[in-house]
Design a protein around this motif. Sequence first.
Motif, PDB file in Angstrom:
ATOM      1  N   ASP A   1       0.707  -1.165   0.277  1.00 24.93           N
ATOM      2  CA  ASP A   1       0.040   0.028   0.141  1.00 24.93           C
ATOM      3  C   ASP A   1       0.722   1.247   0.120  1.00 24.93           C
ATOM      4  N   THR A   2       1.648   1.602   0.931  1.00 19.43           N
ATOM      5  CA  THR A   2       2.529   2.712   1.271  1.00 19.43           C
ATOM      6  C   THR A   2       3.976   2.008   0.889  1.00 19.43           C
ATOM      7  N   GLY A   3       4.289   0.744   1.269  1.00 17.97           N
ATOM      8  CA  GLY A   3       5.611   0.456   1.128  1.00 17.97           C
ATOM      9  C   GLY A   3       6.248   0.405   2.304  1.00 17.97           C
ATOM     10  N   ALA A   4       5.652   0.939   3.464  1.00 19.71           N
ATOM     11  CA  ALA A   4       6.183   0.748   4.883  1.00 19.71           C
ATOM     12  C   ALA A   4       6.805  -0.313   5.392  1.00 19.71           C
ATOM     13  N   SER A   5       6.099  -1.655   5.099  1.00 18.92           N
ATOM     14  CA  SER A   5       6.404  -2.905   5.535  1.00 18.92           C
ATOM     15  C   SER A   5       7.621  -3.284   4.745  1.00 18.92           C
ATOM     16  N   ILE A   6       8.036  -2.824   3.500  1.00 19.50           N
ATOM     17  CA  ILE A   6       9.169  -3.176   2.679  1.00 19.50           C
ATOM     18  C   ILE A   6      10.288  -2.427   3.249  1.00 19.50           C
ATOM     19  N   LYS A   7       9.951  -0.931   3.599  1.00 18.31           N
ATOM     20  CA  LYS A   7      10.920  -0.201   4.148  1.00 18.31           C
ATOM     21  C   LYS A   7      11.657  -0.318   5.414  1.00 18.31           C
ATOM     22  N   GLU A   8      10.814  -0.969   6.252  1.00 16.74           N
ATOM     23  CA  GLU A   8      11.087  -1.132   7.709  1.00 16.74           C
ATOM     24  C   GLU A   8      11.698  -2.678   7.838  1.00 16.74           C
ATOM     25  N   ILE A   9      12.005  -3.389   6.760  1.00 16.77           N
ATOM     26  CA  ILE A   9      12.641  -4.549   7.011  1.00 16.77           C
ATOM     27  C   ILE A   9      13.981  -4.237   7.480  1.00 16.77           C
ATOM     28  N   THR A  10      14.480  -4.994   8.553  1.00 14.96           N
ATOM     29  CA  THR A  10      15.821  -4.772   9.162  1.00 14.96           C
ATOM     30  C   THR A  10      16.402  -6.035   9.624  1.00 14.96           C
ATOM     31  N   ILE A  11      17.570  -6.076   9.422  1.00 13.15           N
ATOM     32  CA  ILE A  11      18.303  -7.494   9.695  1.00 13.15           C
ATOM     33  C   ILE A  11      19.199  -7.095  10.772  1.00 13.15           C
ATOM     34  N   SER A  12      19.271  -7.881  11.868  1.00 10.81           N
ATOM     35  CA  SER A  12      20.035  -7.675  12.837  1.00 10.81           C
ATOM     36  C   SER A  12      21.648  -8.120  12.800  1.00 10.81           C
ATOM     37  N   GLU A  13      22.189  -7.554  13.711  1.00  8.92           N
ATOM     38  CA  GLU A  13      23.528  -8.013  13.587  1.00  8.92           C
ATOM     39  C   GLU A  13      23.994  -9.233  14.059  1.00  8.92           C
ATOM     40  N   PRO A  14      24.903  -9.983  13.567  1.00 10.01           N
ATOM     41  CA  PRO A  14      25.100 -11.538  13.867  1.00 10.01           C
ATOM     42  C   PRO A  14      25.201 -11.810  15.505  1.00 10.01           C
ATOM     43  N   MET A  15      24.492 -12.474  15.817  1.00 10.71           N
ATOM     44  CA  MET A  15      24.536 -13.071  17.329  1.00 10.71           C
ATOM     45  C   MET A  15      24.616 -14.428  17.678  1.00 10.71           C
ATOM     46  N   VAL A  16      24.833 -14.790  18.772  1.00 10.66           N
ATOM     47  CA  VAL A  16      25.182 -16.313  19.288  1.00 10.66           C
ATOM     48  C   VAL A  16      23.699 -16.834  19.845  1.00 10.66           C
ATOM     49  N   SER A  17      23.354 -17.926  19.605  1.00 13.12           N
ATOM     50  CA  SER A  17      22.195 -18.686  19.747  1.00 13.12           C
ATOM     51  C   SER A  17      22.463 -20.138  20.208  1.00 13.12           C
ATOM     52  N   ALA A  18      21.495 -20.685  20.882  1.00 11.45           N
ATOM     53  CA  ALA A  18      21.708 -22.298  21.009  1.00 11.45           C
ATOM     54  C   ALA A  18      22.123 -22.995  19.812  1.00 11.45           C
ATOM     55  N   ALA A  19      21.476 -22.464  18.576  1.00 15.31           N
ATOM     56  CA  ALA A  19      21.933 -23.201  17.319  1.00 15.31           C
ATOM     57  C   ALA A  19      23.137 -22.749  16.727  1.00 15.31           C
ATOM     58  N   GLY A  20      23.680 -21.675  17.269  1.00 13.91           N
ATOM     59  CA  GLY A  20      25.015 -21.141  16.539  1.00 13.91           C
ATOM     60  C   GLY A  20      24.840 -19.641  16.253  1.00 13.91           C
ATOM     61  N   ARG A  21      25.560 -19.176  15.358  1.00 12.64           N
ATOM     62  CA  ARG A  21      25.594 -17.779  14.965  1.00 12.64           C
ATOM     63  C   ARG A  21      24.350 -17.686  13.902  1.00 12.64           C
ATOM     64  N   ARG A  22      23.634 -16.566  14.098  1.00  9.28           N
ATOM     65  CA  ARG A  22      22.538 -16.023  13.332  1.00  9.28           C
ATOM     66  C   ARG A  22      22.148 -14.712  13.335  1.00  9.28           C
ATOM     67  N   ARG A  23      21.281 -14.532  12.363  1.00  5.68           N
ATOM     68  CA  ARG A  23      20.918 -13.044  12.345  1.00  5.68           C
ATOM     69  C   ARG A  23      19.181 -13.186  12.224  1.00  5.68           C
TER      70      ARG A  23
END
Length: 130
Positions: A52-74
């Motif tokens: 509609d306005t494209g806000a959902s596309i503009k707000e897609i953000t990817i985190s910095e790499p982090m450690v989890s139980a499964a290993g490195r992820r974003r």
Amino acid sequence: MAVKITGLPALQEALQARYGQARMQEIMDHALLEGGEVIKKELAQNFQSFKDTGASIKEITISEPMVSAAGRRREIHWVGPDDRYRLIHINEWGTIKNPNPAGKGKVAASLEGGKKAYKRVIKKVMESEL
């Protein structure tokens, strides 16, 4: 058909011994960055169908790499002034009043559709770095 892969822990140990743990983490983080961009593009492409306005596309953000139980992820988030994260859940799952919104299942479809490209990018980065 089932495939059994053996020797993966030994390979990981050999790579860490050769390059060091810090360098291996740097390579993995670079691969995760490139792979995350592939999924982000897939999400943006799939969201075009109900934009509609494209806000959902503009707000897609990817985190910095982090450690989890499964290993490195974003993680992929929706962060921005329009607070689209509230609508993403509704678009993905629907509501009682609107069980089938235009964007239903687009996040899951993006993840599934981007698997091959994601794996290809991860492989390419790992090959170029090692």
